[in-house]
Design a protein around this motif. Structure first.
Motif, PDB file in Angstrom:
ATOM      1  N   MET A   1       0.836  -1.213   0.000  1.00 48.43           N
ATOM      2  CA  MET A   1       0.000   0.000   0.000  1.00 48.43           C
ATOM      3  C   MET A   1       0.863   1.252   0.000  1.00 48.43           C
ATOM      4  SD  MET A   1      -3.317  -0.805   2.417  1.00 48.43           S
ATOM      5  CE  MET A   1      -2.707  -2.122   3.468  1.00 48.43           C
ATOM      6  N   ILE A   2       1.971   1.211   0.743  1.00 49.93           N
ATOM      7  CA  ILE A   2       2.898   2.353   0.729  1.00 49.93           C
ATOM      8  C   ILE A   2       3.623   2.410  -0.612  1.00 49.93           C
ATOM      9  CG2 ILE A   2       4.778   3.490   1.957  1.00 49.93           C
ATOM     10  CD1 ILE A   2       2.295   3.007   3.676  1.00 49.93           C
ATOM     11  N   ARG A   3       4.024   1.226  -1.115  1.00 49.71           N
ATOM     12  CA  ARG A   3       4.751   1.171  -2.376  1.00 49.71           C
ATOM     13  C   ARG A   3       3.894   1.668  -3.536  1.00 49.71           C
ATOM     14  NH1 ARG A   3       5.470  -3.871  -2.588  1.00 49.71           N
ATOM     15  NH2 ARG A   3       7.218  -3.885  -1.114  1.00 49.71           N
ATOM     16  N   LEU A   4       2.595   1.463  -3.469  1.00 48.26           N
ATOM     17  CA  LEU A   4       1.687   1.912  -4.532  1.00 48.26           C
ATOM     18  C   LEU A   4       1.810   3.417  -4.764  1.00 48.26           C
ATOM     19  CD1 LEU A   4      -0.806   1.254  -6.419  1.00 48.26           C
ATOM     20  CD2 LEU A   4      -2.229   1.915  -4.453  1.00 48.26           C
ATOM     21  N   PHE A   5       1.778   4.182  -3.687  1.00 46.87           N
ATOM     22  CA  PHE A   5       1.855   5.642  -3.810  1.00 46.87           C
ATOM     23  C   PHE A   5       3.263   6.084  -4.205  1.00 46.87           C
ATOM     24  CE2 PHE A   5      -1.715   4.777  -1.031  1.00 46.87           C
ATOM     25  CZ  PHE A   5      -2.708   5.568  -1.582  1.00 46.87           C
ATOM     26  N   HIS A   6       4.266   5.369  -3.701  1.00 51.09           N
ATOM     27  CA  HIS A   6       5.648   5.682  -4.049  1.00 51.09           C
ATOM     28  C   HIS A   6       5.877   5.455  -5.540  1.00 51.09           C
ATOM     29  CE1 HIS A   6       9.983   4.809  -4.511  1.00 51.09           C
ATOM     30  NE2 HIS A   6      10.145   5.695  -3.520  1.00 51.09           N
TER      31      HIS A   6
ATOM     32  N   ILE B   1      -2.661  -2.048   7.980  1.00 47.47           N
ATOM     33  CA  ILE B   1      -1.563  -1.144   8.347  1.00 47.47           C
ATOM     34  C   ILE B   1      -1.534  -1.069   9.870  1.00 47.47           C
ATOM     35  CG2 ILE B   1      -0.587   1.179   8.111  1.00 47.47           C
ATOM     36  CD1 ILE B   1      -2.025   1.459   5.484  1.00 47.47           C
ATOM     37  N   ASP B   2      -0.751  -1.943  10.469  1.00 49.53           N
ATOM     38  CA  ASP B   2      -0.690  -2.042  11.926  1.00 49.53           C
ATOM     39  C   ASP B   2       0.732  -1.759  12.409  1.00 49.53           C
ATOM     40  OD1 ASP B   2       0.674  -4.249  11.032  1.00 49.53           O
ATOM     41  OD2 ASP B   2      -0.839  -5.700  11.687  1.00 49.53           O
ATOM     42  N   GLY B   3       1.004  -2.111  13.645  1.00 51.41           N
ATOM     43  CA  GLY B   3       2.319  -1.849  14.210  1.00 51.41           C
ATOM     44  C   GLY B   3       3.446  -2.514  13.433  1.00 51.41           C
ATOM     45  N   THR B   4       3.178  -3.686  12.894  1.00 45.20           N
ATOM     46  CA  THR B   4       4.199  -4.393  12.126  1.00 45.20           C
ATOM     47  C   THR B   4       4.582  -3.610  10.872  1.00 45.20           C
ATOM     48  OG1 THR B   4       3.337  -6.517  12.907  1.00 45.20           O
ATOM     49  CG2 THR B   4       4.746  -6.549  10.953  1.00 45.20           C
ATOM     50  N   VAL B   5       3.579  -3.099  10.174  1.00 44.55           N
ATOM     51  CA  VAL B   5       3.847  -2.315   8.961  1.00 44.55           C
ATOM     52  C   VAL B   5       4.539  -1.002   9.336  1.00 44.55           C
ATOM     53  CG1 VAL B   5       2.794  -1.104   7.006  1.00 44.55           C
ATOM     54  CG2 VAL B   5       1.917  -3.346   7.713  1.00 44.55           C
ATOM     55  N   ARG B   6       4.086  -0.378  10.410  1.00 45.29           N
ATOM     56  CA  ARG B   6       4.675   0.906  10.801  1.00 45.29           C
ATOM     57  C   ARG B   6       6.148   0.775  11.162  1.00 45.29           C
ATOM     58  NH1 ARG B   6      -0.258   1.076  14.245  1.00 45.29           N
ATOM     59  NH2 ARG B   6      -1.898   1.924  12.885  1.00 45.29           N
TER      60      ARG B   6
ATOM     61  N   LEU C   1      10.304   3.960   2.031  1.00 44.51           N
ATOM     62  CA  LEU C   1       9.461   4.407   0.925  1.00 44.51           C
ATOM     63  C   LEU C   1       8.739   5.705   1.280  1.00 44.51           C
ATOM     64  CD1 LEU C   1       7.919   0.963  -0.100  1.00 44.51           C
ATOM     65  CD2 LEU C   1       9.473   2.347  -1.497  1.00 44.51           C
ATOM     66  N   PHE C   2       8.266   5.781   2.520  1.00 40.38           N
ATOM     67  CA  PHE C   2       7.527   6.976   2.930  1.00 40.38           C
ATOM     68  C   PHE C   2       8.432   8.207   2.938  1.00 40.38           C
ATOM     69  CE2 PHE C   2       6.261   9.905   6.347  1.00 40.38           C
ATOM     70  CZ  PHE C   2       5.069  10.357   5.796  1.00 40.38           C
ATOM     71  N   VAL C   3       9.599   8.107   3.544  1.00 45.91           N
ATOM     72  CA  VAL C   3      10.519   9.248   3.607  1.00 45.91           C
ATOM     73  C   VAL C   3      11.000   9.615   2.203  1.00 45.91           C
ATOM     74  CG1 VAL C   3      12.733  10.065   4.492  1.00 45.91           C
ATOM     75  CG2 VAL C   3      11.197   8.772   5.968  1.00 45.91           C
ATOM     76  N   ASP C   4      11.154   8.619   1.350  1.00 47.25           N
ATOM     77  CA  ASP C   4      11.555   8.874  -0.036  1.00 47.25           C
ATOM     78  C   ASP C   4      10.483   9.711  -0.748  1.00 47.25           C
ATOM     79  OD1 ASP C   4      13.585   8.539  -1.900  1.00 47.25           O
ATOM     80  OD2 ASP C   4      12.497   6.955  -2.938  1.00 47.25           O
ATOM     81  N   MET C   5       9.208   9.401  -0.491  1.00 45.89           N
ATOM     82  CA  MET C   5       8.116  10.208  -1.053  1.00 45.89           C
ATOM     83  C   MET C   5       8.114  11.609  -0.458  1.00 45.89           C
ATOM     84  SD  MET C   5       4.650   7.952  -1.394  1.00 45.89           S
ATOM     85  CE  MET C   5       4.902   6.942   0.047  1.00 45.89           C
TER      86      MET C   5
ATOM     87  N   VAL D   1      -4.448   6.159   4.132  1.00 43.11           N
ATOM     88  CA  VAL D   1      -3.193   5.459   4.430  1.00 43.11           C
ATOM     89  C   VAL D   1      -2.294   6.293   5.332  1.00 43.11           C
ATOM     90  CG1 VAL D   1      -1.068   4.545   3.395  1.00 43.11           C
ATOM     91  CG2 VAL D   1      -3.284   4.126   2.303  1.00 43.11           C
ATOM     92  N   LEU D   2      -2.214   7.591   5.074  1.00 42.48           N
ATOM     93  CA  LEU D   2      -1.293   8.443   5.814  1.00 42.48           C
ATOM     94  C   LEU D   2      -1.618   8.453   7.308  1.00 42.48           C
ATOM     95  CD1 LEU D   2       1.127  10.255   5.491  1.00 42.48           C
ATOM     96  CD2 LEU D   2      -0.386  12.152   4.916  1.00 42.48           C
ATOM     97  N   GLY D   3      -2.889   8.572   7.630  1.00 40.23           N
ATOM     98  CA  GLY D   3      -3.289   8.592   9.030  1.00 40.23           C
ATOM     99  C   GLY D   3      -3.097   7.266   9.732  1.00 40.23           C
ATOM    100  N   ARG D   4      -3.181   6.160   8.972  1.00 35.53           N
ATOM    101  CA  ARG D   4      -2.938   4.834   9.567  1.00 35.53           C
ATOM    102  C   ARG D   4      -1.444   4.597   9.754  1.00 35.53           C
ATOM    103  NH1 ARG D   4      -6.684   1.481  11.841  1.00 35.53           N
ATOM    104  NH2 ARG D   4      -5.297  -0.237  11.257  1.00 35.53           N
ATOM    105  N   PHE D   5      -0.634   5.040   8.774  1.00 34.23           N
ATOM    106  CA  PHE D   5       0.798   4.787   8.845  1.00 34.23           C
ATOM    107  C   PHE D   5       1.476   5.697   9.864  1.00 34.23           C
ATOM    108  CE2 PHE D   5       5.178   5.113   7.026  1.00 34.23           C
ATOM    109  CZ  PHE D   5       5.527   3.776   7.200  1.00 34.23           C
ATOM    110  N   ILE D   6       1.006   6.942   9.959  1.00 35.92           N
ATOM    111  CA  ILE D   6       1.521   7.884  10.969  1.00 35.92           C
ATOM    112  C   ILE D   6       0.334   8.273  11.856  1.00 35.92           C
ATOM    113  CG2 ILE D   6       2.759  10.049  11.367  1.00 35.92           C
ATOM    114  CD1 ILE D   6       4.428   8.221   9.723  1.00 35.92           C
ATOM    115  N   PRO D   7       0.030   7.484  12.896  1.00 31.95           N
ATOM    116  CA  PRO D   7      -1.154   7.736  13.713  1.00 31.95           C
ATOM    117  C   PRO D   7      -1.204   9.151  14.294  1.00 31.95           C
ATOM    118  CG  PRO D   7      -0.278   5.564  14.188  1.00 31.95           C
ATOM    119  CD  PRO D   7       0.725   6.251  13.307  1.00 31.95           C
ATOM    120  N   ASP D   8      -0.053   9.740  14.611  1.00 30.85           N
ATOM    121  CA  ASP D   8      -0.067  11.105  15.124  1.00 30.85           C
ATOM    122  C   ASP D   8      -0.631  12.070  14.085  1.00 30.85           C
ATOM    123  OD1 ASP D   8       1.301  11.229  17.865  1.00 30.85           O
ATOM    124  OD2 ASP D   8       2.687   9.987  16.728  1.00 30.85           O
ATOM    125  N   PHE D   9      -0.328  11.820  12.826  1.00 24.99           N
ATOM    126  CA  PHE D   9      -0.911  12.647  11.756  1.00 24.99           C
ATOM    127  C   PHE D   9      -2.404  12.355  11.622  1.00 24.99           C
ATOM    128  CE2 PHE D   9      -1.978  13.885   7.421  1.00 24.99           C
ATOM    129  CZ  PHE D   9      -1.373  15.134   7.339  1.00 24.99           C
ATOM    130  N   GLY D  10      -2.781  11.100  11.847  1.00 19.84           N
ATOM    131  CA  GLY D  10      -4.198  10.747  11.767  1.00 19.84           C
ATOM    132  C   GLY D  10      -5.052  11.549  12.733  1.00 19.84           C
TER     133      GLY D  10
END
Length: 922
Positions: free
Chosen positions: A398-403, A427-432, A440-444, A463-472
């Motif tokens: 899911m992250i790679r798709l946007f990248h 998109i859980d703790g394992t993915v985060r 991939l995220f920082v590269d984007m 996706v962004l809010g799930r991957f970075i919960p603080d942003f969510g």
């Protein structure tokens, strides 16, 4: 239409027919009978509306309310028609040419009527109008109008309707929703059959293209974002009209009468249908509340109605969020859902008709791209999944798709986005914690290909809010004030876009200093991460800058930042408001201001980083916030701090910048034919700070104004310049300087109905004041009426000459607040500080903006014998933050405790809001 519960409580048709029969049987003149009939219908309408409203206030279901309103009007229209046909114009046996069908069209035809919506009727005729038609139609319309209903109507034959529908998209759309209401049903069936066979057949692609182009145009007019803080529930992006557009396209293409039938046919998923129904129900409820609250067909969620809307929709205050902010956050999340549905359905429409995406304006076609890209398939120029369960088995994809989409500059297929939406829980703790996902995220985030595009898509997909919960936590979070235009997440994404534009050299004219230094940075990754996180802690208890720095320290290592990058990003987030505060609230001509700022920043690299972050932050607040003054102040603060840090060895020292500014002006004046003596005389009038504060176009305007005033020895010159882009008018005043001048000019502007949103005080070496004020009218627009500007100039002259008493004139205007600002509460505050300057006392006042406020503040200072050396006027929506550098009558700082207390008390009194005082007295 869905069955209405307890219909007779809304309108008792049998009882009304009986009463109408009694009135018809009475022997009385027609005009008197009509008055009684009208009174009966008015009473029926009033009682019916009251019952519908009572039900709405009890259950809060807008979808039910719009159906019940429609049912009420249906019955009234039918009753009026029947009375006209049976009692007013009885025909006995009617010919086929006298047949008449009543057809509901538009939203009324769809079976949905908000409390104050218009009613659209089509009076359908066999082929031509006859006297009977004219009599009945006129009777029905006048009866409905006299009841107070807003009725849009047309009287046409089926042939007329078909001909007009072929050439007019609006008519075609209105007829698409037509519903037989009463009268000859055969006429309606004939029209619908012809519409399907002659209009809808083979024109679906044309219709879709037209409706989407119409939607895009509407979005552009309404402010092309679904995250504006005063959204339009009906016409705005993500509003009801977008859902209607999807329904129109579905009905036109698939001949469905209900959105659920699309799922029955396997065209869209059941979850998508449920999301559509949920979004529509919420928006209908909001719109019904709006209509009832304002008692008019109001569709804008303006600041003044939002708090009451939150109360009515039962959003309570929480420790970290007010009820109004929670309500608006829910609204924006629903608007986002509407956007998701739009993308999904448009992709399906495109595939159904096998037309090139470019022609449908739904996406771009990249035929030259390879078929397989980084584990995805390129379908019609857009990335799609290789298998339905791709994200279930590989969540990092899911992250790679946007990248991948960003790297190859292609769109993502809505079908893939739908799969993303269904797999978000993966998109859980394992993915985060996955290193590849974070890379991939920082590269984007730090991509040279504009991260704004990828991050906005990630955010809207969830996706962004799930991957970075603080942003969510800040997704769809509004900032309840009149300064910020967008939600926190949208502001953040736009700030990243501004940063990219700076780096690409697209903003050299607007922000030359930051456009230059951004390409000199060593800590580029730290800057992009800091911009992404600068507001990430908004909405929490405490200082969001400090809390945000803590978030960075936690997330930095996870994202793969080095220890140095993490610490730099955290420092930038913690201090991201510091440069703004010092540049706009402090006198940067004061050496101590620069010394304090240098002590805070410490290194040239951090100075460059902070400048770039500050410019991106301000410019992303809204389209009218950034201006040449702010650019000049930030640029000068940056250059002076750099001079100190490099021991005066910076690439461009202050004295060099002064000379360069003067040289640029000299070249322009020589081109205009000024003599060397005139140029020398003019440049001798300005102190060094004058030449570095403004740019050459402003210097040129000032030079012309001063020259013309000096040539005729004018005691006062007032020159306006309308800046339509920023919705302000700049007023430049050139006159002899004296104590209280600033206060007098501010008072004259208040008397003239102008609201000061910014001001710059300049005293020239010849003892003349060259002051510039940015003003707006009471509605927040440019003060651009020629009559008003003429009145303003005359008023300033009368005040300065002593022929106009400000106290009397302003007394009549006390309590009149700028539009909408009255809903905001800003606690008054006066701070007196002797630390920021060695030679002046610095006074900062905060309060709610209102006409005459600046006059009240400065007049209080003049009355206390204070000399204002410089003023820094800033308006942030409804909040004013004004800073003054003052001395006492002897030219010294004010240091006596009792005098300081007296000044503070006087300023707090000046800050008192007359409107609130009047409310408290009632």
């Amino acid at each position: 239409m869905t069955k209405i519960i307890d219909q007779r409580a809304i309108i008792d048709r049998r009882a009304i027919i009986a009463r109408l029969g009694e009135l018809a049987a009475e022997d009385q003149p027609k005009n008197k009978r009509r008055q009684k009939i009208l009174a009966l219908f008015k009473d029926v309408l009033t009682q019916g509306r009251a019952e519908v409203r009572r039900r709405f206030e009890a259950c809060g279901e807008g979808a039910r309310t719009v159906r019940e309103n429609c049912f009420l009007i249906d019955q009234i229209v039918r009753l009026v028609h029947d009375f006209a046909a049976e009692h007013e114009f009885p025909q006995g046996v009617r010919t086929s040419g006298e047949a008449l069908s009543l057809v509901a069209v538009g939203g009324y035809g769809r079976g949905e009527l908000s409390p104050h919506s218009d009613i659209d009727l089509l009076f359908l005729l066999p082929y031509k109008r006859v006297p009977y038609h004219e009599q009945v139609v006129e009777y029905i319309l006048y009866m409905l109008w006299d009841m107070g209903l807003k009725v849009g109507h047309s009287t046409r034959s089926a042939e007329d309707c078909i001909r007009n529908a072929k050439g007019d998209l609006t008519i075609r759309t209105a007829l698409l929703e037509m519903r037989w209401l009463w009268g000859d049903q055969g006429l309606f069936n004939e029209l619908w059959s012809r519409y399907v066979n002659e209009i809808m057949a083979n024109t679906a692609v044309e219709f879709v293209e037209s409706k989407l182009a119409e939607r895009d145009s509407r979005h552009s007019q309404m402010g092309d974002s679904r995250y504006v803080l005063e959204p339009n529930v009906k016409e705005g992006k993500g509003g009801l009209r977008d859902l209607h557009t999807l329904y129109w396209i579905a009905k036109y293409m698939y001949r469905v009468s209900d959105i659920g039938q699309l799922a029955d046919a396997g065209i869209i998923s059941r979850p998508a249908v449920r999301r559509f129904i949920k979004a529509q129900a919420f928006l209908w409820t909001v719109r019904c509340h709006l209509h009832y609250l304002t008692d008019r067909p109001e569709d804008r969620l303006t600041f003044d109605v939002q708090p009451e809307m939150a109360v009515r929709m039962r959003y309570a205050d929480r420790p970290c969020a007010r009820g109004v902010e929670r309500f608006m956050k829910h609204y924006f999340l629903i608007a986002k859902e509407v956007g998701d549905l739009t993308r999904l359905f448009c992709a399906l429409a495109e595939e159904q008709h096998k037309r090139k995406p470019r022609r449908l304006q739904l996406s771009r076609l990249f035929a030259a791209k390879p078929t397989n890209v980084a584990g995805f398939v390129l379908d019609g120029g857009r990335l799609d999944v290789t298998a339905d369960d791709q994200f279930e088995t590989d969540p990092v994809a899911m992250i790679r798709l946007f990248h991948t989409a960003l790297e190859h500059e292609v769109d993502i297929h809505p079908r893939a986005l739908d799969r993303v939406h269904r797999s978000l829980k993966r998109i859980d703790g394992t993915v985060r914690s996955n290193p590849e996902a974070n890379r991939l995220f920082v590269d984007m985030l730090t991509s040279r290909k504009n991260p704004e595009v990828a991050l906005r898509h990630m955010n809207e997909a969830g996706v962004l809010g799930r991957f970075i919960p603080d942003f969510g936590r800040v997704v769809a979070q509004m900032q309840y004030d009149m300064y910020h235009v967008f939600t926190v997440d949208e502001h953040t994404v736009q700030a990243l876009g501004v940063l990219h534009s700076l780096e690409a050299g697209e903003l050299k004219a607007e922000a030359p200093a930051s456009s230059e230094v951004i390409n000199q940075l060593v800590s580029r990754r730290a800057l992009y991460v800091a911009v992404f996180m600068h507001d990430i802690a908004k909405g929490r208890s405490g200082d969001h800058s400090t809390l945000g720095a803590e978030v960075v320290m936690k997330l930095g290592p996870r994202l793969g930042l080095t220890e140095e990058e993490t610490e730099t990003s955290a420092w930038l987030v913690r201090e991201h408001l510091s440069m703004t505060r010092i540049a706009f609230k402090r006198d940067i001509d004061d050496p101590k201001t620069i010394q304090d700022f240098v002590a805070l920043v410490q290194s040239p690299e951090r100075l460059k980083l902070l400048l770039c972050l500050t410019v991106a932050d301000i410019r992303a607040v809204g389209p009218t916030v950034w201006n040449a003054w702010k650019a000049g102040l930030l640029r000068e603060l940056y250059q002076r701090a750099l001079d100190v840090m490099t021991g005066g060895l910076a690439s461009v020292a202050h004295s060099t910048r002064v000379k360069a500014s003067q040289a640029r002006l000299r070249a322009e004046l020589e081109r205009l034919g000024w003599s060397a003596e005139e140029i020398e005389a003019h440049q001798g009038r300005g102190y060094p700070s004058y030449w570095t504060t403004f740019d050459t176009p402003i210097h040129l305007r000032h030079a012309r104004l001063v020259r013309e005033a000096e040539a005729v020895r004018a005691p006062l010159t007032v020159e306006p310049r309308v800046d339509s882009l920023r919705a302000v008018t700049e007023i430049t005043v050139y006159t002899g300087d004296h104590p209280g001048l600033f206060s007098q000019i501010a008072g004259a502007m208040a008397v003239s109905g102008a609201n000061i949103v910014d001001a710059k005080i300049i005293t020239l070496a010849n003892g003349m004041a060259l002051d510039t004020f940015c003003i707006q009218d009471s509605d927040g627009g440019a003060f651009d009426s020629p009559a008003k500007l003429a009145k303003l100039s005359a008023c300033i002259e009368q005040v300065l000459s002593g022929r106009l008493r400000l106290d009397r004139e302003l007394a009549a205007r006390k309590g009149k607040l700028p539009s909408r600002a009255h809903v905001f509460k800003v606690p008054p505050r006066a701070l007196l500080d002797n630390k920021p300057s060695r030679s002046h006392t610095v006074i900062e006042v905060n309060g709610r903006d209102r006409p005459g406020l600046l006059y009240d503040i400065t007049n209080a200072m003049t009355s206390l014998g204070l000399q204002i050396s410089s003023a820094h006027i800033s308006t942030y929506g409804e909040r004013v933050v004004d800073v003054f550098y003052v001395k006492d009558v002897f030219g010294h700082k004010i240091e006596h405790g009792r005098k300081l207390d007296q000044i503070k008390a006087s300023l707090l009194k000046a800050l008192e809001d007359p409107a609130l005082a009047a409310e408290a007295a009632q």
